[in-house]
Design a protein around this motif. Structure first.
Motif, PDB file in Angstrom:
ATOM      1  N   THR A 102       0.867  -1.182   0.000  1.00 32.99           N
ATOM      2  CA  THR A 102       0.000   0.000   0.000  1.00 32.99           C
ATOM      3  C   THR A 102       0.899   1.226   0.000  1.00 32.99           C
ATOM      4  O   THR A 102       1.753   1.371   0.872  1.00 32.99           O
ATOM      5  N   VAL A 137      -3.080   3.575  -2.236  1.00 31.38           N
ATOM      6  CA  VAL A 137      -3.472   2.616  -3.274  1.00 31.38           C
ATOM      7  C   VAL A 137      -2.466   1.461  -3.322  1.00 31.38           C
ATOM      8  O   VAL A 137      -1.323   1.593  -2.873  1.00 31.38           O
ATOM      9  N   ALA A 170      -8.718   2.608  -4.527  1.00 33.05           N
ATOM     10  CA  ALA A 170      -7.979   3.804  -4.098  1.00 33.05           C
ATOM     11  C   ALA A 170      -8.776   4.570  -3.042  1.00 33.05           C
ATOM     12  O   ALA A 170     -10.003   4.602  -3.070  1.00 33.05           O
TER      13      ALA A 170
END
Length: 204
Positions: A102, A137, A170
């Motif tokens: 991430t 994201v 996202a």
């Protein structure tokens, strides 16, 4: 999705300002790869190739595979320092990331359907507050941009991040503030016709 870029590099044995200056004279840019619980690795890359990748316009929100000694390292570019006068790149920082880590990336905001906005049709102006949005994201799913649909928006309306359809998976990094992405404001000609010709009351 942002394309994956490749940058060949060589390991850098010597540190220090003198060594860095010598590299730059040879058209190389000192750099470092760090993060992912591994030791930082000093490298240098070809200035021309780095400039080419910087010229793509999406260097900072793309996964860059830095190839050192035949081994590819998956990274995200974090910073490039430029010379204040010549604008040549002086140093680059790359953050190691695993395939599905991430990550936080800044992604450009793109506006569409201007012709379907009543506010813009009547002469309103799109006032862009956030040209980029910081997203959280998956490193393998970094989008090229965030698209904002202007359909139906009138003068005086504000677009907040909560109203923007973000790419799948996202999340906006600072969505707790529901920050403003853009507003549609009245053109200055309209404003002056509405309010600037008022006569002040006696005694003001």
């Amino acid at each position: 999705m942002s394309e994956q870029l490749t940058l060949s590099a060589e390991a850098r044995d010597r540190a220090g300002k003198g060594a860095s200056r010598a590299l730059r004279r040879e058209g190389r840019v000192p750099a470092v790869i760090y993060g992912n619980n591994e030791e930082p690795q000093s490298i240098h890359v070809e200035e021309k190739l780095l400039n080419k990748l910087l010229g793509t316009g999406h260097f900072f929100n793309s996964v860059v595979f830095v190839e050192v000694g035949g081994k590819k390292v998956r990274t995200l570019p974090k910073d490039v320092a430029f010379h204040p006068v010549s604008d040549r790149p002086l140093h680059a920082d790359f953050l190691r990331v695993s395939e599905h880590a991430t990550v936080h990336v800044n992604v450009p905001v793109v506006f569409k359907n201007e012709d379907a906005s009543p506010g813009l049709k009547k002469g309103g102006v799109l006032n862009i507050v956030a040209h980029e949005v910081e997203l959280i994201v998956d490193a393998a799913e970094i989008p090229d941009d965030v698209v904002v649909d202007l359909t139906g928006l009138d003068v005086g309306e504000t677009i907040h991040i909560s109203a923007v359809k973000l790419p799948k998976g996202a999340k906006a990094a600072h969505d707790e503030t529901d920050f403003t992405v853009a507003t549609i404001v009245a053109p200055s000609a309209l404003k002056s016709a509405e309010g600037d010709n008022e006569t002040p009351a006696q005694g003001e």
